[in-house]
Write a protein that holds these residues in place. Structure first.
Motif, PDB file in Angstrom:
ATOM      1  N   MET A 188       0.796  -1.375   0.113  1.00 30.97           N
ATOM      2  CA  MET A 188      -0.007  -0.264  -0.191  1.00 30.97           C
ATOM      3  C   MET A 188       0.435   0.839   0.063  1.00 30.97           C
ATOM      4  SD  MET A 188      -2.453   1.626   2.752  1.00 30.97           S
ATOM      5  CE  MET A 188      -3.285   0.139   2.964  1.00 30.97           C
ATOM      6  N   THR A 189       0.381   2.387  -1.171  1.00 29.88           N
ATOM      7  CA  THR A 189       1.530   3.721  -0.970  1.00 29.88           C
ATOM      8  C   THR A 189       0.575   4.257  -0.495  1.00 29.88           C
ATOM      9  OG1 THR A 189       1.884   2.983  -2.808  1.00 29.88           O
ATOM     10  CG2 THR A 189       2.646   5.026  -2.983  1.00 29.88           C
ATOM     11  N   ILE A 190       1.805   5.113   0.845  1.00 28.93           N
ATOM     12  CA  ILE A 190       0.687   6.099   1.323  1.00 28.93           C
ATOM     13  C   ILE A 190       1.833   7.708   1.518  1.00 28.93           C
ATOM     14  CG2 ILE A 190       0.420   6.468   4.065  1.00 28.93           C
ATOM     15  CD1 ILE A 190       0.674   3.219   5.003  1.00 28.93           C
ATOM     16  N   LYS A 191       0.962   8.299   1.963  1.00 28.53           N
ATOM     17  CA  LYS A 191       1.491   9.525   1.672  1.00 28.53           C
ATOM     18  C   LYS A 191       1.867  10.022   3.491  1.00 28.53           C
ATOM     19  CE  LYS A 191      -0.745  12.999   0.189  1.00 28.53           C
ATOM     20  NZ  LYS A 191      -1.137  14.293  -0.991  1.00 28.53           N
ATOM     21  N   CYS A 192       2.807  10.334   3.663  1.00 28.32           N
ATOM     22  CA  CYS A 192       3.783  10.977   5.116  1.00 28.32           C
ATOM     23  C   CYS A 192       4.329  12.445   5.423  1.00 28.32           C
ATOM     24  CB  CYS A 192       4.771   9.897   5.564  1.00 28.32           C
ATOM     25  SG  CYS A 192       4.448   8.344   4.781  1.00 28.32           S
ATOM     26  N   GLN A 193       4.095  13.492   6.311  1.00 27.18           N
ATOM     27  CA  GLN A 193       4.283  14.107   6.092  1.00 27.18           C
ATOM     28  C   GLN A 193       6.040  13.591   7.488  1.00 27.18           C
ATOM     29  OE1 GLN A 193       2.255  16.544   9.084  1.00 27.18           O
ATOM     30  NE2 GLN A 193       2.083  18.184   7.701  1.00 27.18           N
ATOM     31  N   VAL A 194       7.380  14.600   6.656  1.00 28.33           N
ATOM     32  CA  VAL A 194       7.976  15.049   7.611  1.00 28.33           C
ATOM     33  C   VAL A 194       8.658  14.746   8.666  1.00 28.33           C
ATOM     34  CG1 VAL A 194      10.532  14.875   7.655  1.00 28.33           C
ATOM     35  CG2 VAL A 194       9.584  13.974   5.735  1.00 28.33           C
ATOM     36  N   LYS A 195       8.277  14.443   9.934  1.00 25.50           N
ATOM     37  CA  LYS A 195       7.484  15.481  10.904  1.00 25.50           C
ATOM     38  C   LYS A 195       8.970  15.939  12.126  1.00 25.50           C
ATOM     39  CE  LYS A 195       4.447  15.427  13.305  1.00 25.50           C
ATOM     40  NZ  LYS A 195       3.314  16.154  13.654  1.00 25.50           N
ATOM     41  N   GLU A 207       3.015   8.142  14.876  1.00 16.31           N
ATOM     42  CA  GLU A 207       4.453   7.862  14.116  1.00 16.31           C
ATOM     43  C   GLU A 207       5.405   6.554  13.453  1.00 16.31           C
ATOM     44  OE1 GLU A 207       5.397  11.545  16.121  1.00 16.31           O
ATOM     45  OE2 GLU A 207       4.236  12.556  15.833  1.00 16.31           O
ATOM     46  N   LEU A 208       5.589   6.704  12.651  1.00 18.02           N
ATOM     47  CA  LEU A 208       6.776   6.195  11.941  1.00 18.02           C
ATOM     48  C   LEU A 208       8.363   6.420  12.420  1.00 18.02           C
ATOM     49  CD1 LEU A 208       5.282   4.423   9.378  1.00 18.02           C
ATOM     50  CD2 LEU A 208       5.600   3.614  11.370  1.00 18.02           C
ATOM     51  N   GLU A 209       9.652   5.693  13.042  1.00 23.15           N
ATOM     52  CA  GLU A 209      10.318   6.325  13.119  1.00 23.15           C
ATOM     53  C   GLU A 209      11.518   5.342  12.383  1.00 23.15           C
ATOM     54  OE1 GLU A 209      14.139   5.982  17.107  1.00 23.15           O
ATOM     55  OE2 GLU A 209      12.032   6.308  17.180  1.00 23.15           O
ATOM     56  N   LEU A 210      12.399   6.067  12.130  1.00 27.01           N
ATOM     57  CA  LEU A 210      13.512   5.471  10.776  1.00 27.01           C
ATOM     58  C   LEU A 210      14.920   5.981  11.629  1.00 27.01           C
ATOM     59  CD1 LEU A 210      12.337   6.027   7.143  1.00 27.01           C
ATOM     60  CD2 LEU A 210      11.887   4.228   8.961  1.00 27.01           C
ATOM     61  N   HIS A 211      15.658   5.437  11.252  1.00 26.81           N
ATOM     62  CA  HIS A 211      17.189   5.386  11.595  1.00 26.81           C
ATOM     63  C   HIS A 211      18.301   4.933  10.124  1.00 26.81           C
ATOM     64  CE1 HIS A 211      16.907   4.003  16.211  1.00 26.81           C
ATOM     65  NE2 HIS A 211      16.142   5.366  15.882  1.00 26.81           N
ATOM     66  N   ILE A 212      18.782   6.449   9.511  1.00 28.85           N
ATOM     67  CA  ILE A 212      18.817   6.197   8.530  1.00 28.85           C
ATOM     68  C   ILE A 212      20.459   6.531   8.603  1.00 28.85           C
ATOM     69  CG2 ILE A 212      19.123   7.432   6.076  1.00 28.85           C
ATOM     70  CD1 ILE A 212      15.744   7.135   6.175  1.00 28.85           C
ATOM     71  N   GLY A 213      21.759   5.873   7.888  1.00 28.09           N
ATOM     72  CA  GLY A 213      23.087   6.066   8.300  1.00 28.09           C
ATOM     73  C   GLY A 213      23.068   6.377   7.061  1.00 28.09           C
ATOM     74  N   ALA A 214      23.969   8.043   6.988  1.00 29.52           N
ATOM     75  CA  ALA A 214      24.172   8.311   5.731  1.00 29.52           C
ATOM     76  C   ALA A 214      25.690   9.211   5.402  1.00 29.52           C
ATOM     77  CB  ALA A 214      22.926   9.813   5.339  1.00 29.52           C
ATOM     78  N   ALA A 215      26.595   8.372   5.454  1.00 30.99           N
ATOM     79  CA  ALA A 215      27.854   8.669   5.391  1.00 30.99           C
ATOM     80  C   ALA A 215      27.912   9.246   4.203  1.00 30.99           C
ATOM     81  CB  ALA A 215      29.084   7.817   5.654  1.00 30.99           C
ATOM     82  N   GLU A 216      29.319   9.942   3.628  1.00 32.54           N
ATOM     83  CA  GLU A 216      29.437  10.586   2.189  1.00 32.54           C
ATOM     84  C   GLU A 216      29.667   9.935   1.457  1.00 32.54           C
ATOM     85  OE1 GLU A 216      32.385  13.212   2.392  1.00 32.54           O
ATOM     86  OE2 GLU A 216      31.405  14.461   4.480  1.00 32.54           O
ATOM     87  N   GLU A 217      30.486   8.551   1.962  1.00 31.39           N
ATOM     88  CA  GLU A 217      30.009   7.457   0.825  1.00 31.39           C
ATOM     89  C   GLU A 217      28.891   6.699   0.195  1.00 31.39           C
ATOM     90  OE1 GLU A 217      31.785   5.385   4.206  1.00 31.39           O
ATOM     91  OE2 GLU A 217      30.977   7.606   3.608  1.00 31.39           O
ATOM     92  N   ASN A 218      27.954   6.877   1.093  1.00 31.15           N
ATOM     93  CA  ASN A 218      26.187   6.099   0.598  1.00 31.15           C
ATOM     94  C   ASN A 218      25.631   6.904   0.702  1.00 31.15           C
ATOM     95  OD1 ASN A 218      24.701   4.494   1.537  1.00 31.15           O
ATOM     96  ND2 ASN A 218      24.421   4.120   3.858  1.00 31.15           N
ATOM     97  N   LEU A 225      11.173  11.330  11.623  1.00 32.78           N
ATOM     98  CA  LEU A 225       9.988  10.677  12.453  1.00 32.78           C
ATOM     99  C   LEU A 225       8.617  10.879  11.251  1.00 32.78           C
ATOM    100  CD1 LEU A 225       9.619  11.802  15.923  1.00 32.78           C
ATOM    101  CD2 LEU A 225       9.981   9.648  15.124  1.00 32.78           C
ATOM    102  N   LEU A 226       7.937  10.141  10.570  1.00 37.70           N
ATOM    103  CA  LEU A 226       7.343  10.533   9.872  1.00 37.70           C
ATOM    104  C   LEU A 226       5.473   9.821  10.167  1.00 37.70           C
ATOM    105  CD1 LEU A 226       8.505   7.593   7.043  1.00 37.70           C
ATOM    106  CD2 LEU A 226       9.384  10.446   7.265  1.00 37.70           C
ATOM    107  N   HIS A 227       5.216  11.114   9.647  1.00 33.29           N
ATOM    108  CA  HIS A 227       3.437  11.213  10.041  1.00 33.29           C
ATOM    109  C   HIS A 227       2.624  10.458   8.767  1.00 33.29           C
ATOM    110  CE1 HIS A 227       0.338  11.754  13.446  1.00 33.29           C
ATOM    111  NE2 HIS A 227      -0.828  12.022  11.442  1.00 33.29           N
ATOM    112  N   PRO A 228       2.148   9.382   8.297  1.00 35.95           N
ATOM    113  CA  PRO A 228       1.824   8.946   7.536  1.00 35.95           C
ATOM    114  C   PRO A 228      -0.269   9.389   7.852  1.00 35.95           C
ATOM    115  CG  PRO A 228       1.350   6.886   9.481  1.00 35.95           C
ATOM    116  CD  PRO A 228       2.952   8.735   9.560  1.00 35.95           C
ATOM    117  N   GLU A 229      -0.096   9.471   6.192  1.00 36.62           N
ATOM    118  CA  GLU A 229      -1.220  10.267   5.811  1.00 36.62           C
ATOM    119  C   GLU A 229      -2.966   9.315   6.685  1.00 36.62           C
ATOM    120  OE1 GLU A 229      -2.695  13.134   2.422  1.00 36.62           O
ATOM    121  OE2 GLU A 229      -2.743  10.963   2.169  1.00 36.62           O
TER     122      GLU A 229
END
Length: 236
Positions: free
Chosen positions: A1-8, A60-71, A21-25
């Motif tokens: 299911m595709t869901i629109k989310c606000q980035v909180k 709300e949906l919580e994500l942990h995203i590791g975003a180093a420069e090489e990634n 933190l994302l808040h889904p519609e």
């Protein structure tokens, strides 16, 4: 299911890791250990574990995203999230996904995470705490350096508060004052357990790590292959 989310919100955790933190519609029903797909394009959908637990996420949906420069793969997602936050626009996700969720079982739990794979096991651990699960739980978290263990203090406090929860941090490169384990997280597990026959084992990390864990634990520690769970096992 595709869901629109606000980035909180987007908050730095440590070492190029972001808590988002994302808040889904519309509400998302999911199980501990499942993941969502961030839709970057029609054929570009990127998976991230849901770090929040189903019973305590308050919509709300919580994500942990590791975003180093090489990634670039993760950096582009964080950039898209930041644009949506600043412009009050939306991110699209598909959820829930994944078959490696927490199973109902009386068997003790062994949770193993590499890097931001911690978000996968964090959802499970928080769910167990909320449901007052009292069986033994061991959480091994491996990283290259101490700073990548971004929830170290939180995990120490949880382990101090709950006698049945055991937190074992493992780093590849340790400072002089490090008192935890050093080396490979899978080797740390093998050193600590004579047998893994009785355990339900959940693993989040690179595909090669999950594959090595299944091979080594089954052959060397009597782990039950059908009681080992990882999203990687759907692909390898």
């Amino acid at each position: 299911m595709t869901i629109k989310c606000q980035v909180k919100s987007i908050e730095p955790l440590a070492c190029n890791t972001h808590k988002i933190l994302l808040h889904p519609e519309t509400p998302v029903s999911f199980k501990p250990g499942q993941y969502l797909l961030v839709v970057m394009g029609e054929k570009d959908k990127r998976p991230f574990s849901i770090a929040s637990s189903p019973c305590r996420h308050q919509g709300e949906l919580e994500l942990h995203i590791g975003a180093a420069e090489e990634n670039a793969y993760a950096l582009e997602v964080v950039a898209a999230m930041r644009d949506a936050l600043n412009n009050h626009s939306y991110i699209q996700i598909e959820a829930p996904n994944g078959e490696a969720w927490l199973q109902e079982s009386d068997r003790p739990l062994l949770l193993i995470a590499g890097g931001t794979g911690f978000s996968y096991v964090r959802s499970m651990l928080d769910h167990c705490i909320a449901q007052n699960v009292q069986k033994p739980i061991y959480l091994y978290w491996g990283a290259k350096t101490e700073c990548q263990l971004y929830a170290f203090q939180e995990m120490q406090q949880i382990a101090d508060k709950h006698q049945h929860i055991h937190f074992v941090p493992v780093v590849e490169s340790a400072p002089a004052d490090w008192s935890g384990k050093v080396g490979n997280v899978l080797n740390a597990v093998k050193d600590d357990f004579a047998s893994l026959e009785e355990f339900d084992i959940y693993i989040a990390g690179r595909f090669e790590m999950a594959g090595a864990a299944r091979e080594q634990f089954v052959e060397q520690k009597a782990a039950k292959r059908d009681r080992m769970f990882a999203d990687a096992y759907a692909f390898i």
